[in-house]
Structure formats: structure tokens, C-alpha cells
Write an enzyme that holds these catalytic residues in place. Structure first.
Site, mmCIF file in Angstrom:
data_model
loop_
_atom_site.group_PDB
_atom_site.id
_atom_site.type_symbol
_atom_site.label_atom_id
_atom_site.label_comp_id
_atom_site.label_asym_id
_atom_site.label_seq_id
_atom_site.Cartn_x
_atom_site.Cartn_y
_atom_site.Cartn_z
ATOM 1 N N GLU A 241 27.944 38.685 40.130
ATOM 2 C CA GLU A 241 26.475 38.665 40.044
ATOM 3 C C GLU A 241 25.877 39.080 41.384
ATOM 4 O O GLU A 241 24.897 39.824 41.446
ATOM 5 C CB GLU A 241 25.977 37.259 39.652
ATOM 6 N N ARG B 12 61.211 45.942 25.258
ATOM 7 C CA ARG B 12 60.944 44.955 24.205
ATOM 8 C C ARG B 12 60.759 45.650 22.854
ATOM 9 O O ARG B 12 60.015 46.630 22.757
ATOM 10 C CB ARG B 12 59.677 44.175 24.571
ATOM 11 N N GLY C 253 34.655 31.225 58.383
ATOM 12 C CA GLY C 253 34.015 30.046 57.796
ATOM 13 C C GLY C 253 32.552 30.276 57.480
ATOM 14 O O GLY C 253 31.683 30.026 58.324
ATOM 15 N N LEU C 254 32.295 30.711 56.278
ATOM 16 C CA LEU C 254 30.914 30.943 55.859
ATOM 17 C C LEU C 254 30.497 29.951 54.762
ATOM 18 O O LEU C 254 29.527 29.210 54.915
ATOM 19 C CB LEU C 254 30.755 32.380 55.348
ATOM 20 N N GLU D 232 34.327 36.639 48.130
ATOM 21 C CA GLU D 232 33.635 37.713 48.883
ATOM 22 C C GLU D 232 32.422 38.227 48.105
ATOM 23 O O GLU D 232 32.124 39.422 48.087
ATOM 24 C CB GLU D 232 34.599 38.836 49.270
ATOM 25 N N PRO E 7 30.166 23.526 51.084
ATOM 26 C CA PRO E 7 30.257 22.837 49.787
ATOM 27 C C PRO E 7 28.980 22.983 48.973
ATOM 28 O O PRO E 7 29.013 23.049 47.748
ATOM 29 C CB PRO E 7 30.495 21.373 50.181
HETATM 30 C C1 LIG Z 1 40.416 30.962 46.669
HETATM 31 C C2 LIG Z 1 39.127 31.154 47.418
HETATM 32 C C3 LIG Z 1 39.154 31.611 48.724
HETATM 33 C C4 LIG Z 1 37.950 31.738 49.451
HETATM 34 N N1 LIG Z 1 37.992 32.122 50.778
HETATM 35 C C5 LIG Z 1 36.851 32.048 51.516
HETATM 36 C C6 LIG Z 1 36.869 32.274 52.936
HETATM 37 O O1 LIG Z 1 37.912 32.596 53.528
HETATM 38 N N2 LIG Z 1 35.723 32.122 53.631
HETATM 39 C C7 LIG Z 1 34.545 31.772 53.039
HETATM 40 O O2 LIG Z 1 33.545 31.640 53.734
HETATM 41 N N3 LIG Z 1 34.483 31.580 51.678
HETATM 42 C C8 LIG Z 1 35.598 31.708 50.915
HETATM 43 N N4 LIG Z 1 35.541 31.485 49.554
HETATM 44 C C9 LIG Z 1 34.275 31.114 48.933
HETATM 45 C C10 LIG Z 1 33.701 32.166 47.997
HETATM 46 O O3 LIG Z 1 33.248 33.263 48.715
HETATM 47 C C11 LIG Z 1 32.582 31.514 47.197
HETATM 48 O O4 LIG Z 1 33.214 30.664 46.250
HETATM 49 C C12 LIG Z 1 31.689 32.516 46.493
HETATM 50 O O5 LIG Z 1 30.922 33.230 47.432
HETATM 51 C C13 LIG Z 1 30.736 31.844 45.495
HETATM 52 O O6 LIG Z 1 30.094 30.768 46.085
HETATM 53 P P1 LIG Z 1 30.114 29.343 45.337
HETATM 54 O O7 LIG Z 1 31.505 29.027 44.982
HETATM 55 O O8 LIG Z 1 29.381 28.384 46.180
HETATM 56 O O9 LIG Z 1 29.327 29.596 43.989
HETATM 57 P P2 LIG Z 1 27.743 29.507 43.798
HETATM 58 O O10 LIG Z 1 27.085 30.258 44.890
HETATM 59 O O11 LIG Z 1 27.387 28.088 43.598
HETATM 60 O O12 LIG Z 1 27.540 30.299 42.444
HETATM 61 C C14 LIG Z 1 27.826 29.712 41.163
HETATM 62 C C15 LIG Z 1 27.512 30.754 40.094
HETATM 63 O O13 LIG Z 1 26.106 31.047 40.108
HETATM 64 C C16 LIG Z 1 25.920 32.447 40.244
HETATM 65 N N5 LIG Z 1 24.703 32.677 41.024
HETATM 66 C C17 LIG Z 1 24.373 32.149 42.226
HETATM 67 N N6 LIG Z 1 23.166 32.590 42.603
HETATM 68 C C18 LIG Z 1 22.726 33.409 41.605
HETATM 69 C C19 LIG Z 1 21.544 34.182 41.412
HETATM 70 N N7 LIG Z 1 20.562 34.205 42.313
HETATM 71 N N8 LIG Z 1 21.430 34.926 40.273
HETATM 72 C C20 LIG Z 1 22.412 34.913 39.355
HETATM 73 N N9 LIG Z 1 23.570 34.211 39.492
HETATM 74 C C21 LIG Z 1 23.705 33.468 40.601
HETATM 75 C C22 LIG Z 1 27.158 32.944 40.961
HETATM 76 O O14 LIG Z 1 27.341 34.338 40.763
HETATM 77 C C23 LIG Z 1 28.229 32.085 40.302
HETATM 78 O O15 LIG Z 1 28.574 32.644 39.083
HETATM 79 C C24 LIG Z 1 36.718 31.423 48.811
HETATM 80 C C25 LIG Z 1 36.697 31.013 47.467
HETATM 81 C C26 LIG Z 1 37.875 30.861 46.776
HETATM 82 C C27 LIG Z 1 37.812 30.377 45.356
#
Ligand SMILES: Cc1cc2nc3c(=O)[nH]c(=O)nc-3n(C[C@H](O)[C@H](O)[C@H](O)COP(=O)(O)OP(=O)(O)OC[C@H]3O[C@@H](n4cnc5c(N)ncnc54)[C@H](O)[C@@H]3O)c2cc1C
Length: 395
Positions: A371, A272, A125-126, A367, A129
Site C-alpha cells: 500500500e 513427478r 532502526g526505524l 521496506e 511498535p
Molecule cells: C521480518 C521483518 C523484518 C523487518 N526489518 C526491519 C528493519 O530492519 N528495520 C526497520 O526499521 N523495520 C523493519 N521491519 C518493519 C517493517 O518495515 C514494517 O513492518 C512495515 O514498514 C509496516 O509497518 P507496520 O508493521 O507497523 O504496519 P502498519 O504501518 O501498522 O500497517 C498495517 C497495515 O495498514 C496499512 N496502512 C498503513 N497506513 C495506511 C494508509 N495510509 N493507507 C492505506 N493502508 C495503510 C499497511 O499497508 C499495512 O497493510 C521489518 C519487518 C519484518 C516483518
């Protein structure tokens, strides 16, 4: 000299998992995917095969193998289906691994045997929202000590394996003290079913539809002080280390998906026909598949390289990020091309390439987004801000 030839043991494992994926997973996974159902029976059989215990010592119920073995298994599963592969990846590399790496002997003995047998699953859990890339900056979850217990408040988003009926524990990162500028962050183990720990219904996802992903919330959720995982104040560093390894594992899964696209296309273009010939006759199709094979091969070599460095105890952070970026790009590009080669059938869910197409996108997000991988690589090259201020890059 560098050799990427597999040892006899690794090759045997690879063949065993490939056979399992072909005979057990492939025939039924499409149905689970369509029903958005977690495949408990398949997971139980993966447990019996020993896949969840691959990198752990036998004294904790593991197989006494190594991280490379886990990655090989993920590669072969990823060739057929990513939902079962991510269930294994998140269960082992993100769920059980921090307990093994940072847990006390008592914590290892309590949690690992069931996890190694695949009878229970652990979650990581890292992400919250409010942000995944910007951890710890965007973190809000807190834990305070009260009468010998941690009282946890906050929430986590998108957590894999967090809400199955066999989930036993979630390791969650929480702010446990410090100042606004210098926050103390620790990892706390929160067992499933703890009062105040709520698991939301499964998300409606584009892909990985037979895997479990949940939002979690903690409302005055109390766990014993001994549920601290590792050292107090070291949780963020521990999770970063876990993520570095996890990126090698997710790269292996992604390389598997890229290779799976080649497998499916090779089958299809021999069957095909269009304009009087099999699709395999046309050079454009041949070149597309050749390019797909090049990407899949590059992705496999990239994760082999990162895993070899990890195995040798060398620095591998940059190589893990390179592997993750290379392999997720390969997966996405190959999934797009494979769908194109299948034409209209590629858009039908009953064909595996459609599932690959839906599953590939998240590999560029989870993970650490693409970016974020570039940020890590740039920093390792001495460019940009140094960690830890720049964020973990999420999971
Ligand atoms: C199906 C699924 C399973 C997952 N499983 C886990 C899990 O088991 N445990 C867990 O902890 N998390 C999990 N995650 C979360 C996942 O790791 C995050 O969604 C991911 O790290 C991106 O974070 P965010 O969604 O908050 O996007 P944001 O951090 O809000 O990023 C939004 C966009 O902005 C870009 N961005 C952000 N900062 C910058 C910057 N400084 N410069 C340029 N671009 C930037 C990002 O690259 C992205 O394109 C899961 C996600 C999904 C979809």
C-alpha cells in the site's frame, strides 16, 4: 538504446554467487531454517567472498563495486534462500550504507571495514511498535543531549540483524528536538552492548526463519554526542534516501525468489508423474510455469530499470517503488503457484518451495508495504499529499 546485458564483471559476480548459493547455501539452509538458527558460518563465507563490501570503496575495505552488483548478488541468493539474502540486504543496503553515505570520515573508518568483511553487522532502526508506515508520525523514541552525550529512550520493532553475536551497531531514528508539530528527527548510532540498550529474544516468525529480527529498547541509553549520524535534524530525510535504495535491493531479492520458484518447478515437473505422464506433459502446468516465468522476468526488468536510474544519478524513487511492488507481487504469486504444482510436497518444509511460500509474504510488508509503494507512486504522479507529512512508508 537501452541494454540490460550484464558486463563481464557483473556476469562473473552473478555466476560466482549462483555457485555459492547452490553449493554452500542450498544443502544446509533448510536445517538452519527449521532450527531457527542464524547461519554464522554461511555469513562468514559470504564475507570472505566480499559480498558485504560490494558497493563500498576499497579505502573502507569494500570491493569498489556498485549498488547494481549488490542487487545481482541478492537476486542470485534469493533464488535459493531469502534468510541469507535478507541478512546481506539489511546488513549492506540498510545497515552499512547510511554510515557510508552520511557518516563522518571517522565514523566510516571506525565501522565500515568490519562491516565490509562481513565480520560484523549493522542494523537500521526505524520501525517502532506503534507503527512502521506512519513514520515519523508514529515515532516515540527520543534522544536528548546531556553532558556531551545523547540519552536515548524508546523502542524499535522488527529490526533485522539487531541481535546477532556479530552485530556491532544500530542506527536509530530519534526525536531530538523541535515542537509537537515540527519535530526534529536525527539518526543516532548505538553500539551493541551499550548500557540501557536491550535486545529482546528473536521473534517467532512465519518466514525468514534463519535471519535475525528483534525488538529493541533504550532506557536512558547514553552514547557520545559524536554518534550523531549525518546532520542533526536530517535523520528522517537520510533514512528516506536509504529506503529508496533499499527498495531496489529488496526488489532484486524478491525477483530472485520468483525465479527460484520457476527453477524448482522445472526440476520437479520432469520427475513427478500423475495419470501416466510427467507433470510437465499437462498444459495447465506448462501455462502456470510460463506465467511464473513472465512474472519473474518482469520483476527482474523492473529492478534492473530502477538500479540503472540509480546508477546514472537520475531520479529513481518512483521506479524503486514500482520495482518493489512488481517484484514482491511476483514473488508471492510464484510462491503460491509453485506450492500448488508441488502438491502435498509443496506443504512440506523439506522442499524449498515451502520455504519460498513462507518467505514471500514479508516481501509485501518490509521496506514499505505494498500500500505504501502505491502511495509513493501516486504521489510521484502528483496525486495525494506531498512528503514529508505523509510518512516514510516504513522500512
Ligand atoms: C521480518 C521483518 C523484518 C523487518 N526489518 C526491519 C528493519 O530492519 N528495520 C526497520 O526499521 N523495520 C523493519 N521491519 C518493519 C517493517 O518495515 C514494517 O513492518 C512495515 O514498514 C509496516 O509497518 P507496520 O508493521 O507497523 O504496519 P502498519 O504501518 O501498522 O500497517 C498495517 C497495515 O495498514 C496499512 N496502512 C498503513 N497506513 C495506511 C494508509 N495510509 N493507507 C492505506 N493502508 C495503510 C499497511 O499497508 C499495512 O497493510 C521489518 C519487518 C519484518 C516483518
Amino acid at each position: 538504446m537501452i541494454s540490460y546485458r550484464l558486463s563481464d564483471e557483473h556476469e562473473e559476480l552473478r555466476l560466482t554467487v549462483a555457485e555459492f548459493a547452490r553449493d554452500v547455501v542450498a544443502p544446509v539452509i533448510g536445517g538452519f531454517y527449521e532450527r531457527r538458527e542464524f547461519p554464522y558460518e554461511i555469513v562468514a563465507r559470504m564475507g570472505k567472498l566480499g559480498l558485504f563490501g560490494l558497493p563500498f570503496p576499497e579505502e573502507y575495505g569494500g570491493m569498489g563495486g556498485d549498488f547494481f552488483a549488490l542487487c545481482l548478488a541478492l537476486h542470485e541468493l534469493g533464488r535459493v534462500d531469502s534468510s541469507v539474502a535478507i541478512t546481506l540486504e539489511a546488513g549492506v543496503a540498510l545497515g552499512a550504507m547510511p554510515i557510508y553515505r552520511f557518516g563522518s570520515r571517522e565514523q566510516r573508518e571506525r565501522w565500515l571495514p568490519d562491516l565490509c568483511r562481513g565480520e560484523r553487522l549493522a542494523a537500521f532502526g526505524l520501525t517502532e511498535p506503534g507503527g512502521g508506515s506512519d513514520i515519523p508520525g508514529g515515532m516515540r523514541t527520543t534522544a536528548r543531549l546531556d553532558a556531551g552525550e545523547w540519552v536515548v529512550d524508546g523502542s524499535k520493532a522488527f529490526i533485522t540483524n539487531a541481535g546477532t553475536s556479530i552485530t556491532s551497531v544500530v542506527s536509530a531514528l530519534a526525536i531530538t528536538g523541535g515542537s509537537a508539530r515540527d519535530r526534529e528527527i536525527s539518526a543516532i548510532m548505538i553500539p551493541a552492548g551499550t548500557p540501557g540498550f536491550t535486545v529482546a529474544p528473536e521473534y517467532s516468525k512465519v518466514g525468514w526463519c534463519a535471519s535475525d529480527t528483534r525488538e529493541l529498547s533504550f532506557a536512558s541509553c547514553r552514547v557520545p554526542e559524536s554518534n550523531l549520524l549525518g546532520e542533526r535534524g536530517r535523520g528522517y530525510a537520510q533514512f528516506l534516501q536509504t529506503l529508496d535504495e533499499g527498495r531496489v535491493a529488496i526488489a532484486a531479492l524478491s525477483a530472485g525468489l520468483a525465479q527460484g520458484c520457476v527453477d524448482e518447478c522445472l526440476r520437479y515437473v520432469g520427475e513427478r508423474s500423475a495419470f501416466g505422464h510427467h507433470l510437465a506433459h499437462y498444459q495447465d502446468i506448462q501455462f502456470k510455469i510460463a506465467d511464473m516465468e513472465v512474472r519473474a522476468h518482469g520483476a527482474r526488468i523492473a529492478w534492473y530499470d530502477a538500479a540503472a536510474r540509480l546508477h546514472a544519478g537520475e531520479a529513481f524513487k518512483k521506479h524503486a517503488a514500482i520495482a518493489k511492488l512488481t517484484a514482491s507481487n511476483a514473488a508471492m504469486d510464484n510462491a503460491r503457484d509453485a506450492t500448488q504444482i508441488f502438491g502435498g510436497y509443496g506443504f512440506m518444509n523439506e522442499f524449498p518451495v515451502a520455504r519460498f511460500y513462507r518467505d514471500a509474504k514479508v516481501l509485501e510488508i518490509g521496506e514499505g508495504t505494498s500500500e505504501v509503494q502505491r502511495m509513493i507512486i501516486a504521489r510521484q504522479l502528483g496525486l495525494g499529499k506531498a512528503e514529508p507529512d505523509g510518512g516514510s512508508g516504513g522500512t
